[in-house]
Scaffold this motif. Sequence first.
Motif, PDB file in Angstrom:
ATOM      1  N   UNK A   1       1.848  20.107 -41.331  1.00  0.00           N
ATOM      2  CA  UNK A   1       2.267  18.792 -41.794  1.00  0.00           C
ATOM      3  C   UNK A   1       3.785  18.684 -41.738  1.00  0.00           C
ATOM      4  N   UNK A   2       4.265  17.498 -41.457  1.00  0.00           N
ATOM      5  CA  UNK A   2       5.684  17.207 -41.543  1.00  0.00           C
ATOM      6  C   UNK A   2       5.920  16.195 -42.651  1.00  0.00           C
ATOM      7  N   UNK A   3       6.980  16.398 -43.424  1.00  0.00           N
ATOM      8  CA  UNK A   3       7.262  15.538 -44.579  1.00  0.00           C
ATOM      9  C   UNK A   3       8.701  15.040 -44.519  1.00  0.00           C
ATOM     10  N   UNK A   4       8.869  13.731 -44.542  1.00  0.00           N
ATOM     11  CA  UNK A   4      10.183  13.089 -44.600  1.00  0.00           C
ATOM     12  C   UNK A   4      10.095  12.015 -45.675  1.00  0.00           C
TER      13      UNK A   4
ATOM     14  N   UNK B   1       9.057   6.471 -47.929  1.00  0.00           N
ATOM     15  CA  UNK B   1       9.557   5.290 -48.640  1.00  0.00           C
ATOM     16  C   UNK B   1       9.491   4.058 -47.739  1.00  0.00           C
ATOM     17  N   UNK B   2       9.863   4.218 -46.473  1.00  0.00           N
ATOM     18  CA  UNK B   2       9.794   3.111 -45.522  1.00  0.00           C
ATOM     19  C   UNK B   2       8.372   2.558 -45.424  1.00  0.00           C
ATOM     20  N   UNK B   3       7.409   3.445 -45.369  1.00  0.00           N
ATOM     21  CA  UNK B   3       6.014   3.051 -45.148  1.00  0.00           C
ATOM     22  C   UNK B   3       5.393   2.411 -46.380  1.00  0.00           C
ATOM     23  N   UNK B   4       5.635   3.004 -47.553  1.00  0.00           N
ATOM     24  CA  UNK B   4       4.967   2.536 -48.764  1.00  0.00           C
ATOM     25  C   UNK B   4       5.838   1.629 -49.629  1.00  0.00           C
ATOM     26  N   UNK B   5       7.126   1.566 -49.344  1.00  0.00           N
ATOM     27  CA  UNK B   5       8.014   0.727 -50.125  1.00  0.00           C
ATOM     28  C   UNK B   5       8.554   1.388 -51.375  1.00  0.00           C
TER      29      UNK B   5
END
Length: 344
Positions: A280-283, A288-292
């Motif tokens: 898995x990669x985590x950024x 935050x961009x995806x879920x707001x």
Amino acid sequence: MKAVVLTGTGGYDVLRVQERPDPPIGPGEVRIAVKAAGINFADTLARVGLYPDAPKTPCVLGYEVAGEVESLGDGVEGFEVGDRVVAGTRFGGQAELVTVAASQVWALPDGLSFEQGAAFPVNYGTAYAALVVMGSLREGNRVLIHAAAGGVGISATQIARNAGAEIFGTASAAKHGAIREQGVAHPIDYRTLDFEREVMRLTDGEGVDLVIDALGPTSFRKGCRLLRPGGRLVMYGISENSDRGRRDIPATLKGLAKMPMATMPWWRSLMMMNENKGVFGLNMLKWWDKEGDFDRLVEPLMADLGEGRLQPVVAEAFPFERAGEAHQFIAERRNVGKVVLFPG
């Protein structure tokens, strides 16, 4: 207001305290008088020009703060002026004032300092995402946590400890006592031992269920080999290529080419299935961009924070004027826990 401004990319001297306009406040927002602001690995990468998502310079960095509510925008409920709070900030946190959406503000539990509050949202949210959301952490799992004495490392250790995991952690020998106190059962001195061999020795060749790693390509490959069937590797940084605070693009590009994901194109899908492992990669910024927001990662931890089962550890707090020294302190790996800034 005073703010720590990243005036360009380079050494520690590019961080300078400057006067900036107070941030405006709109409907649904909270403006916070900052008492402490966290420094994260992304901030150090931005300083050396290796964080493409950072704002264009000159800019104010900072992903998280603790302080007091200074004013409320229209429609905000649940907070009052003067409340002690912590918040996630989409940059701009390393300043005397910052404005954020009310959804990114949480009450700071009694008994915790502002410095501890500034050590909470990003580190613990990252650790929760890596261990629980992606890593499916379960009681009895064997977990390897790299940089176990750092901000995320200590956060992850506390979460894994509370879940009943068996914890392996890498850190220099001088920090072993500190990480044992947090719950690391098997401290490993990365300076004198090959952690892959040591983990295999300690587990009688079985390996571990979960590895979380922000170091870089070399350790990613070793971590993959350490996973037993059903194991998961979560990658969330590349500090191996930050070159102690200097921009090192060739090393970074070379390292990225060696990352596990870069060696797993679609035609290797069958091989991955045969290996029974997950990578898995985590950024956190992309999350935050995806879920707001990253409420899904922080809210589940608030009860444990309030009850004292999670205790943020602060290595040192530096005034804004010494922000460069704070970055150097981190680069030299002198910290046990989080490094934070305060207005002074």
